[in-house]
Design a protein around this motif. Structure first.
Motif, PDB file in Angstrom:
ATOM      1  N   SER A 138       0.850  -1.193   0.000  1.00  0.00           N
ATOM      2  CA  SER A 138       0.000   0.000   0.000  1.00  0.00           C
ATOM      3  C   SER A 138       0.880   1.234   0.000  1.00  0.00           C
ATOM      4  O   SER A 138       1.948   1.244   0.613  1.00  0.00           O
ATOM      5  CB  SER A 138      -0.895   0.014   1.246  1.00  0.00           C
ATOM      6  N   VAL A 139       0.417   2.259  -0.680  1.00  0.00           N
ATOM      7  CA  VAL A 139       1.126   3.540  -0.689  1.00  0.00           C
ATOM      8  C   VAL A 139       0.228   4.584  -0.041  1.00  0.00           C
ATOM      9  O   VAL A 139      -0.908   4.803  -0.471  1.00  0.00           O
ATOM     10  CB  VAL A 139       1.491   3.978  -2.122  1.00  0.00           C
ATOM     11  N   VAL A 140       0.725   5.191   1.019  1.00  0.00           N
ATOM     12  CA  VAL A 140       0.003   6.244   1.731  1.00  0.00           C
ATOM     13  C   VAL A 140       0.907   7.469   1.737  1.00  0.00           C
ATOM     14  O   VAL A 140       1.878   7.534   2.487  1.00  0.00           O
ATOM     15  CB  VAL A 140      -0.347   5.820   3.171  1.00  0.00           C
ATOM     16  N   GLY A 141       0.608   8.423   0.864  1.00  0.00           N
ATOM     17  CA  GLY A 141       1.504   9.572   0.718  1.00  0.00           C
ATOM     18  C   GLY A 141       2.865   9.116   0.226  1.00  0.00           C
ATOM     19  O   GLY A 141       2.980   8.455  -0.801  1.00  0.00           O
ATOM     20  N   HIS A 142       3.905   9.443   0.999  1.00  0.00           N
ATOM     21  CA  HIS A 142       5.263   9.049   0.609  1.00  0.00           C
ATOM     22  C   HIS A 142       5.691   7.747   1.271  1.00  0.00           C
ATOM     23  O   HIS A 142       6.850   7.336   1.155  1.00  0.00           O
ATOM     24  CB  HIS A 142       6.261  10.157   0.999  1.00  0.00           C
ATOM     25  N   VAL A 143       4.760   7.070   1.954  1.00  0.00           N
ATOM     26  CA  VAL A 143       5.074   5.848   2.704  1.00  0.00           C
ATOM     27  C   VAL A 143       4.561   4.620   1.966  1.00  0.00           C
ATOM     28  O   VAL A 143       3.396   4.563   1.559  1.00  0.00           O
ATOM     29  CB  VAL A 143       4.451   5.896   4.119  1.00  0.00           C
ATOM     30  N   ALA A 144       5.452   3.648   1.785  1.00  0.00           N
ATOM     31  CA  ALA A 144       5.053   2.338   1.256  1.00  0.00           C
ATOM     32  C   ALA A 144       4.898   1.391   2.434  1.00  0.00           C
ATOM     33  O   ALA A 144       5.809   1.262   3.254  1.00  0.00           O
ATOM     34  CB  ALA A 144       6.091   1.809   0.280  1.00  0.00           C
ATOM     35  N   HIS A 145       3.751   0.740   2.502  1.00  0.00           N
ATOM     36  CA  HIS A 145       3.410  -0.105   3.651  1.00  0.00           C
ATOM     37  C   HIS A 145       3.396  -1.579   3.209  1.00  0.00           C
ATOM     38  O   HIS A 145       2.529  -1.993   2.445  1.00  0.00           O
ATOM     39  CB  HIS A 145       2.043   0.317   4.185  1.00  0.00           C
ATOM     40  N   LEU A 146       4.380  -2.326   3.679  1.00  0.00           N
ATOM     41  CA  LEU A 146       4.482  -3.760   3.373  1.00  0.00           C
ATOM     42  C   LEU A 146       3.879  -4.589   4.501  1.00  0.00           C
ATOM     43  O   LEU A 146       3.811  -4.143   5.649  1.00  0.00           O
ATOM     44  CB  LEU A 146       5.939  -4.163   3.183  1.00  0.00           C
ATOM     45  N   ASN A 147       3.477  -5.779   4.159  1.00  0.00           N
ATOM     46  CA  ASN A 147       3.021  -6.747   5.153  1.00  0.00           C
ATOM     47  C   ASN A 147       3.689  -8.075   4.802  1.00  0.00           C
ATOM     48  O   ASN A 147       3.072  -8.983   4.258  1.00  0.00           O
ATOM     49  CB  ASN A 147       1.500  -6.859   5.124  1.00  0.00           C
ATOM     50  N   LEU A 148       4.985  -8.170   5.106  1.00  0.00           N
ATOM     51  CA  LEU A 148       5.808  -9.290   4.643  1.00  0.00           C
ATOM     52  C   LEU A 148       5.498 -10.580   5.400  1.00  0.00           C
ATOM     53  O   LEU A 148       5.329 -10.579   6.627  1.00  0.00           O
ATOM     54  CB  LEU A 148       7.291  -8.953   4.809  1.00  0.00           C
ATOM     55  N   ARG A 149       5.448 -11.665   4.660  1.00  0.00           N
ATOM     56  CA  ARG A 149       5.340 -12.978   5.274  1.00  0.00           C
ATOM     57  C   ARG A 149       6.679 -13.339   5.936  1.00  0.00           C
ATOM     58  O   ARG A 149       7.732 -12.813   5.567  1.00  0.00           O
ATOM     59  CB  ARG A 149       4.976 -14.033   4.229  1.00  0.00           C
ATOM     60  N   ASP A 150       6.598 -14.261   6.871  1.00  0.00           N
ATOM     61  CA  ASP A 150       7.781 -14.601   7.672  1.00  0.00           C
ATOM     62  C   ASP A 150       8.968 -15.032   6.817  1.00  0.00           C
ATOM     63  O   ASP A 150      10.116 -14.695   7.127  1.00  0.00           O
ATOM     64  CB  ASP A 150       7.440 -15.722   8.670  1.00  0.00           C
ATOM     65  N   GLN A 151       8.701 -15.770   5.723  1.00  0.00           N
ATOM     66  CA  GLN A 151       9.815 -16.294   4.927  1.00  0.00           C
ATOM     67  C   GLN A 151      10.605 -15.204   4.213  1.00  0.00           C
ATOM     68  O   GLN A 151      11.731 -15.417   3.763  1.00  0.00           O
ATOM     69  CB  GLN A 151       9.325 -17.336   3.914  1.00  0.00           C
ATOM     70  N   TYR A 152       9.994 -13.990   4.103  1.00  0.00           N
ATOM     71  CA  TYR A 152      10.685 -12.907   3.409  1.00  0.00           C
ATOM     72  C   TYR A 152      11.351 -11.911   4.356  1.00  0.00           C
ATOM     73  O   TYR A 152      12.015 -10.980   3.899  1.00  0.00           O
ATOM     74  CB  TYR A 152       9.708 -12.168   2.488  1.00  0.00           C
ATOM     75  N   LEU A 153      11.184 -12.106   5.652  1.00  0.00           N
ATOM     76  CA  LEU A 153      11.779 -11.181   6.618  1.00  0.00           C
ATOM     77  C   LEU A 153      13.306 -11.105   6.528  1.00  0.00           C
ATOM     78  O   LEU A 153      13.878 -10.027   6.710  1.00  0.00           O
ATOM     79  CB  LEU A 153      11.339 -11.547   8.040  1.00  0.00           C
ATOM     80  N   PRO A 154      14.025 -12.220   6.243  1.00  0.00           N
ATOM     81  CA  PRO A 154      15.486 -12.099   6.102  1.00  0.00           C
ATOM     82  C   PRO A 154      15.918 -11.179   4.958  1.00  0.00           C
ATOM     83  O   PRO A 154      17.050 -10.713   4.937  1.00  0.00           O
ATOM     84  CB  PRO A 154      15.930 -13.547   5.828  1.00  0.00           C
TER      85      PRO A 154
END
Length: 457
Positions: A138-154
């Motif tokens: 999601s993009v809110v203004g100048h902020v990109a908001h991710l909701n990463l799954r656990d496998q992508y946290l590294p």
């Protein structure tokens, strides 16, 4: 051939490593005035890839006019194999209109994007993690908001760096680390900054309105823009709307802009503060910050006894003001609008619990039968309540379940006609087995005028 180099061991983004030489054939147009003609003739032969213009400068190894250009050709065309040449290319070469030459196309980090499966992210992540590449955010203004799954946290820092590189308007990338509403009732969430400064003061434009707020302190969902527009389009100028959980005003501001009287409420002090600031001098918005249960009743009672008017002065053009055109001032009429005494719409946008606020409508207009149809032309208000349910192909089971819950909350059994008139709108999917709905229905007279027992305090 055009995919980026693979660097699956990368943990810190090293941009210079993403370089690649692609060996192609190019048709050098010997007469610069013939470029457009040759391009049209070689339409089926020219390389067609996004972000790669096919017209290039002639390689230094080719002696032609400095103004000449060459056309990049598909990889299937080879300089040393005449059988790979199309008849049109063969003709242009034979007639000495073009000269076929090798061309070394150099690609670097700036060419590849973030989103597609053949670009930077796919070249970094392990092969066994390619099924659900995190391309959505999601993009809110100048902020990109991710909701990463656990496998992508590294790989979160890598992902954030690439995302910010490839989206020039983004200055901050965050990752949500809990469910919305887990921390408090205001639907805010914990987050970590993955790239850029921790600056959550954003500006968002929607439906011709500007919203300024601190994204970490209020609720905002950019994916609901279409829904905001859909519902606001139902409001008519001159009507009164009660927005019980207004947030920073995604329904309230666009409605007020079209001369709808809006009573907007939100319990979150930060949302209320932003709502006031965003409304500015708009006189059609009455803002408050109190519990939604009480606001439903107090706002209805206050509106019944309100006698408010707004005088809208004509907008005079800058030219008329500058020149002092008195005729323009006198011809433009002044508009006087009176606020209705009854709300035409109630909006309850708190999907996780909005249905629980419906009992506040019981007895809302007790003793005021005479204000409504059939005694007048005024109808009882429409209620638009948001909720979550399961998902299916036709939403029939979900609609029946939502209707049943509304009946339970209002202690009222809807008739067949009332059920038919009730709209269960599919807003959006929020999870694999979870969907957001908006139920719109007319407040039943039996509920609105029901006498309730007063409880001694």
């Amino acid at each position: 051939m055009f995919r980026p180099p693979i660097h699956r061991a990368m943990r810190i983004l090293d941009r210079p490593l993403f370089q690649k030489d692609v060996h192609l054939a190019a048709a050098c147009v010997l007469d610069s005035k013939q470029i457009a003609i040759c391009r049209k003739e070689l339409h089926d032969d020219i390389l067609k890839l996004e972000r790669l213009p096919p017209i290039r400068s002639v390689p230094p190894s080719v002696s032609t006019d400095k103004s000449s250009k060459c056309l990049l050709l598909k990889p299937s065309t080879r300089v040393d194999d005449e059988t790979s040449w199309s008849p049109k290319l063969h003709h242009l070469i034979k007639s000495q209109q073009v000269l076929l030459t090798p061309f070394h196309l150099q690609l670097d980090y700036s060419y590849w994007t973030y989103r597609t499966t053949d670009d930077i992210i796919s070249a970094i992540l392990p092969e066994n993690e390619q099924d659900e590449i995190p391309v959505g955010f999601s993009v809110v203004g100048h902020v990109a908001h991710l909701n990463l799954r656990d496998q992508y946290l590294p790989y979160k820092t890598l992902i954030a760096s690439v995302l910010m590189d490839k989206n020039p308007t983004i200055r901050t990338v965050i990752n949500k680390i809990d469910d919305v509403g887990e921390e408090n009732q205001f639907r805010t969430f914990k987050y970590e900054v993955l790239a850029g400064p921790d600056d959550m003061d954003v500006e968002v434009k929607e439906q011709g309105c500007t919203f300024n707020f601190n994204y970490s302190k209020v609720y905002w969902n950019s994916r609901l823009g279409t829904e905001h527009h859909r519902l606001v389009s139902k409001f008519k100028p001159g009507e009164a709307v009660c927005d019980v959980m207004a947030g920073v005003g995604p329904f309230a501001l666009p409605a007020a802009k079209k001369k709808v009287w809006v009573w907007a409420n939100d319990l979150n002090p930060e949302s209320y503060k932003s709502l006031i600031a965003n409304a500015g001098r708009n006189k059609f918005i009455h803002a408050s910050s109190e519990d939604g249960h009480s606001f439903i009743r107090t706002s209805a009672s206050l509106l019944l006894n309100t006698n408010r008017q707004i005088t809208l002065h004509p907008k005079i053009s800058r030219t008329a003001r500058t020149t002092g055109n008195q005729k323009a001032f006198h011809q433009a009429p002044t508009e006087i609008l009176s606020e209705p005494r009854i709300f035409s719409h109630y909006v309850l946008n708190l999907p996780a619990s909005a249905l629980n606020f419906l009992p506040s409508f019981i007895g809302l207009y007790t003793g005021h039968h005479h204000l409504f149809s059939p005694h007048t032309e005024i109808k009882l208000p429409l209620i638009h309540v948001y909720c979550f349910s399961t998902k299916s192909d036709d939403n029939k089971a979900e609609g029946a379940k939502i209707c049943g819950e509304i009946s339970k909350q209002l202690d009222y059994e809807f008739t067949g006609t009332e059920i038919a008139d009730m709209e269960i709108w599919d807003v959006r999917d929020v999870a694999p087995q979870k969907r957001m709905f908006c139920a719109s229905f007319r407040l039943p007279a039996e509920v609105a005028f029901r006498k309730t027992k007063k409880v001694d305090g």
